[in-house]
Design a protein around this motif. Sequence first.
Motif, PDB file in Angstrom:
ATOM      1  N   GLU A 286       0.808  -1.216   0.000  1.00 17.74           N
ATOM      2  CA  GLU A 286       0.000   0.000   0.000  1.00 17.74           C
ATOM      3  C   GLU A 286       0.847   1.275   0.000  1.00 17.74           C
ATOM      4  OE1 GLU A 286      -3.383   0.801   0.301  1.00 17.74           O
ATOM      5  OE2 GLU A 286      -4.070  -1.240  -0.080  1.00 17.74           O
ATOM      6  N   SER A 287       2.124   1.154   0.299  1.00 15.81           N
ATOM      7  CA  SER A 287       2.970   2.324   0.508  1.00 15.81           C
ATOM      8  C   SER A 287       3.261   3.066  -0.798  1.00 15.81           C
ATOM      9  CB  SER A 287       4.295   1.895   1.155  1.00 15.81           C
ATOM     10  OG  SER A 287       5.225   2.944   1.129  1.00 15.81           O
ATOM     11  N   VAL A 288       2.916   4.350  -0.844  1.00 17.77           N
ATOM     12  CA  VAL A 288       3.259   5.170  -2.013  1.00 17.77           C
ATOM     13  C   VAL A 288       4.768   5.424  -2.071  1.00 17.77           C
ATOM     14  CG1 VAL A 288       2.823   7.335  -3.218  1.00 17.77           C
ATOM     15  CG2 VAL A 288       0.950   6.210  -1.975  1.00 17.77           C
ATOM     16  N   PRO A 289       5.435   5.770  -0.956  1.00 24.67           N
ATOM     17  CA  PRO A 289       6.887   5.963  -1.028  1.00 24.67           C
ATOM     18  C   PRO A 289       7.649   4.735  -1.529  1.00 24.67           C
ATOM     19  CG  PRO A 289       6.056   6.957   0.970  1.00 24.67           C
ATOM     20  CD  PRO A 289       4.907   6.185   0.367  1.00 24.67           C
ATOM     21  N   ASP A 290       7.113   3.512  -1.280  1.00 20.78           N
ATOM     22  CA  ASP A 290       7.825   2.324  -1.741  1.00 20.78           C
ATOM     23  C   ASP A 290       7.813   2.182  -3.260  1.00 20.78           C
ATOM     24  OD1 ASP A 290       8.945   0.146   0.352  1.00 20.78           O
ATOM     25  OD2 ASP A 290       7.424   1.388   1.298  1.00 20.78           O
ATOM     26  N   ILE A 308       3.714   5.849  11.451  1.00 20.77           N
ATOM     27  CA  ILE A 308       4.482   6.319  10.299  1.00 20.77           C
ATOM     28  C   ILE A 308       5.525   5.267   9.920  1.00 20.77           C
ATOM     29  CG2 ILE A 308       5.983   8.118   9.374  1.00 20.77           C
ATOM     30  CD1 ILE A 308       3.452   9.392   9.910  1.00 20.77           C
ATOM     31  N   PRO A 309       5.227   4.383   8.947  1.00 19.91           N
ATOM     32  CA  PRO A 309       6.274   3.505   8.414  1.00 19.91           C
ATOM     33  C   PRO A 309       7.244   4.352   7.576  1.00 19.91           C
ATOM     34  CG  PRO A 309       4.052   2.660   7.939  1.00 19.91           C
ATOM     35  CD  PRO A 309       3.906   4.084   8.374  1.00 19.91           C
ATOM     36  N   LEU A 310       8.538   4.118   7.752  1.00 23.43           N
ATOM     37  CA  LEU A 310       9.538   4.975   7.109  1.00 23.43           C
ATOM     38  C   LEU A 310      10.701   4.177   6.543  1.00 23.43           C
ATOM     39  CD1 LEU A 310       9.746   7.789   9.832  1.00 23.43           C
ATOM     40  CD2 LEU A 310       8.973   8.132   7.487  1.00 23.43           C
ATOM     41  N   CYS A 311      11.374   4.784   5.582  1.00 21.01           N
ATOM     42  CA  CYS A 311      12.631   4.258   5.069  1.00 21.01           C
ATOM     43  C   CYS A 311      13.770   4.776   5.948  1.00 21.01           C
ATOM     44  CB  CYS A 311      12.831   4.692   3.620  1.00 21.01           C
ATOM     45  SG  CYS A 311      12.879   6.486   3.411  1.00 21.01           S
ATOM     46  N   PRO A 312      14.988   4.220   5.817  1.00 23.10           N
ATOM     47  CA  PRO A 312      16.086   4.706   6.660  1.00 23.10           C
ATOM     48  C   PRO A 312      16.377   6.188   6.425  1.00 23.10           C
ATOM     49  CG  PRO A 312      16.658   2.589   5.690  1.00 23.10           C
ATOM     50  CD  PRO A 312      15.385   3.040   5.038  1.00 23.10           C
ATOM     51  N   ILE A 602     -10.919   2.491   7.204  1.00 24.38           N
ATOM     52  CA  ILE A 602     -10.304   3.817   7.224  1.00 24.38           C
ATOM     53  C   ILE A 602      -8.863   3.755   6.715  1.00 24.38           C
ATOM     54  CG2 ILE A 602      -9.494   5.644   8.780  1.00 24.38           C
ATOM     55  CD1 ILE A 602     -12.074   5.187  10.405  1.00 24.38           C
ATOM     56  N   GLN A 603      -8.177   2.645   7.011  1.00 21.47           N
ATOM     57  CA  GLN A 603      -6.785   2.500   6.570  1.00 21.47           C
ATOM     58  C   GLN A 603      -6.652   2.654   5.049  1.00 21.47           C
ATOM     59  OE1 GLN A 603      -3.504   1.667   8.493  1.00 21.47           O
ATOM     60  NE2 GLN A 603      -3.348   2.859   6.623  1.00 21.47           N
ATOM     61  N   LYS A 604      -7.697   2.285   4.322  1.00 19.54           N
ATOM     62  CA  LYS A 604      -7.664   2.423   2.858  1.00 19.54           C
ATOM     63  C   LYS A 604      -7.489   3.875   2.424  1.00 19.54           C
ATOM     64  CE  LYS A 604      -8.740  -1.972   1.891  1.00 19.54           C
ATOM     65  NZ  LYS A 604      -8.798  -2.554   3.227  1.00 19.54           N
ATOM     66  N   TRP A 605      -7.790   4.834   3.331  1.00 19.60           N
ATOM     67  CA  TRP A 605      -7.714   6.248   2.999  1.00 19.60           C
ATOM     68  C   TRP A 605      -6.624   6.978   3.806  1.00 19.60           C
ATOM     69  CZ3 TRP A 605      -9.846   7.462  -1.364  1.00 19.60           C
ATOM     70  CH2 TRP A 605     -10.886   6.658  -1.837  1.00 19.60           C
ATOM     71  N   VAL A 606      -5.706   6.205   4.387  1.00 18.86           N
ATOM     72  CA  VAL A 606      -4.569   6.784   5.112  1.00 18.86           C
ATOM     73  C   VAL A 606      -3.305   6.189   4.509  1.00 18.86           C
ATOM     74  CG1 VAL A 606      -3.433   7.038   7.352  1.00 18.86           C
ATOM     75  CG2 VAL A 606      -5.932   7.008   7.217  1.00 18.86           C
ATOM     76  N   ASP A 607      -2.492   7.034   3.861  1.00 10.85           N
ATOM     77  CA  ASP A 607      -1.364   6.469   3.115  1.00 10.85           C
ATOM     78  C   ASP A 607      -0.208   6.011   4.002  1.00 10.85           C
ATOM     79  OD1 ASP A 607      -0.464   8.983   3.803  1.00 10.85           O
ATOM     80  OD2 ASP A 607      -0.214   9.719   1.750  1.00 10.85           O
ATOM     81  N   HIS A 608      -0.093   6.529   5.210  1.00 10.67           N
ATOM     82  CA  HIS A 608       0.854   5.964   6.175  1.00 10.67           C
ATOM     83  C   HIS A 608       0.102   4.890   6.969  1.00 10.67           C
ATOM     84  CE1 HIS A 608       3.418   9.702   5.554  1.00 10.67           C
ATOM     85  NE2 HIS A 608       4.267   8.709   5.400  1.00 10.67           N
TER      86      HIS A 608
END
Length: 851
Positions: A286-290, A308-312, A602-608
Amino acid sequence: MSTELAQDPLKTYTQEEAFKATLKYFKNDDLAARVWLNKYALKDSQGNIYELTPNDMHQRIAKAIASVEAKYANSLSEEDIFNLIKDFKYIVPQGSPMAGIGNPFQIASLSNCFVIGNDGHSDSYGGIMKIDQEQVQLMKRRGGVGHDLSHIRPKGSAVKNSALTSTGLVPFMERYSNSTREVAQDGRRGALMLSVSINHPDSEDFINAKLEQGKVTGANVSVRIDDGFMKAVKSGTDYTQKYPIFSRAPKVTKTIDANTLWKKIVHNAWKSAEPGILFWDTIINESVPDCYADLGYKTVSTNPCGEIPLCPYDSCRLLAINLFSYVNNPFTDKASFNFKLFKKHIAFAQRIMDDIIDLELIKIDNIIKKIDADPEQEELKATERNLWVKIQHKAKEGRRTGVGITAEGDMLAALGIQYGSAKGNAFSLEVHKTIALEAYRASVNLAKERGAFSIFDAAREKNNPFIQRLKETDSKLYYDMLEHGRRNIALLTIAPTGTTSLMTQTTSGIEPVFMPVYKRRRKVNPNDKEVHVDFVDEVGDSWEEYVVFHHRFKQWMEVNGIDSSKNFSQSEIDELIQKSPYYKATSNDVDWLSKVSMQGAIQKWVDHSISVTINLPNDVTEDLVGDLYLKAWEVGCKGVTVYRDGSRSGVLISNDYKKEEKAKNLLTTFPKKRPQILEADVVRFQNNKEKWIAFIGLIDHKPYEIFTGLADDEDGILIPRWVNKGLIIKNRNEDGTSRYDFQYKNTRGYKTTIEGLSHKFNPEFWNYAKLFSSTLRHGMPIDKIVDLINSLQLDSESINTWKNGVVRALKRYVANGTKAKGQVCGNCKSENLIYQEGCLTCKDCGSSKCG
């Protein structure tokens, strides 16, 4: 141009002046006033206070953001911004932005969340120590940190050093945890998330690490679970763990029964609220940054609360929109939600968030300049400097934001909609869908005015599920994004909003009201004067308890003509709750499966991601916890945490007086055999100007045995002042006799043991201590033991002084409100005495005796 306040002499206020004004601002909400004053009011390093109320802070923030706006087209004025953020009504910068924006006295980041890492391949000691140093450097700048341990080789693996084999994950968990507990910024302890993939062969050790008392107390822990493991759980099949994880040519493989490990996760979560679960394939897919993973945006872990899932080396700043403020005519039959104003403010919130990134880049530049100017050797500064250069690059390139919400529970109650109902879930979904569409629309409009984030590539994102949902719902928004790009790589989250909700005086984040009426615990320094310590938690922190009404419940009362100043009985409070829109809508009331389904929708509409806790009553089964976790995966949640009432000490506790009164009258049931290890409190006090100390062994927080006497340097009993918790361990001497050792952990987490408590004190004391301990072990109520000890006629002055010390130590454990029989008030001669905070208090004249 600097956006900080000019460092000219500014008006300062005393603590008393600021507290008095802030208390008035928050309408006598003592907790909100203290939190704001301690955490967010502008202060210099000498403690001088430069802001009298939160609106001074809002003016500071508005001024700084307006200076950024002035650089761009269609700029918002300082007054525009102030009106959006004042009184915590609409838009609320959270945590680090609130404390740091426009703050000339603090060289700190505006980011709330960071993730660091070794790019998934370095598990050398050098790499592991580098992460340790990086997390400390971030925490000292006020950031919460997450990192993943899946790159560390499993226990027993060969290594090319004198150790020959690896120690595995757990020792490094303890190292990172201990480092976190050592770091504090303005009284704020560091926050850490440690994660590991379920595919790692040591994942079970990771899952079990926090079960041992006192271990890994400085970190939250979550397991990254992939779809393959979940499918193996559902089908009852085996699962193969690997190192490196998911490798096609692993160095280590381990085949396990998936359900056995799953039950371990569920049991531990049921028992202690950890580990949390991260459904990793859902997060990544689901991650746009990925979509930009090959350019450095591969998600590896989350911030400490998981939203907030994040990259290094990426970071994120947080902001909350107060949903309650968009309800017109709250708690009446004319209540409605102002979607028009809401949409307008979402766009402003996204714009302000983008401005805060510019302010963050200036902050990071100042941090780097500070590092360069420090007189340390360049090699000592290199790790810290390189860390901030990497973070600055990610912030500038991706421009990630964290627009979220607070007051979901109060919004629904104000509309007369029950939280957790089908109607409630549907309305919440509409609200969050609106946020997603309007925030992305604002980011596209910002791209038109300010330019897109530098690596935007629509072709990379075209198959992303979140982007596809935007396209299906609003095609114009999607095609505008194709043409102009987007200002920010990712935009949305739902954070816990702990202190934020205290200041908005609403429910927290997406959660329902915890309880409309409740006791709250406030952390206190037990050495301060006039402090009442009601509770000491498992890591030694002291807390005070008091009763409060939830603010919006109180507003409902006032709207309905109910006098909220009345001194209500518990039965009257129960009756009020039943009439209110909060009835059957508290954390423990809502249908848990319904809440999980709501989160997934709701998670479907939250990109983090969403930070949410499923609160469960104490008597739920482990099977239910497992069902909730499974349901969360099936409906598309990115993560989930459960908290079973009583499984961990917390700040809010039940206000059920009837149960407390009943419990007071029951004898305590202890094990027939003394356990080898007991948790212990350390209590210090003075008698006749002599310093005394007591070690009180506990079972289920109730006294089981006591050792006490003079705190004498020569006898080795004078342990550090900060030690107020530890363990009493029963051991054997070489001659077969028993001894009792006291063990505590120092600030580095290393264990220190004082051997033979029973021989450290006067032997005469020890003989009586055995007698008193025996009465404790047989469950005699504490107040009765106190009466018994007071009635003893002992020969020497020293033993009588010691007797008084024992009484003072044990009185702390007498339940508040217990009537003291056979004693008379020294002031008014009344016999109406009760125990309160370990003191005898006269209910007639109010005098108190604590000796």
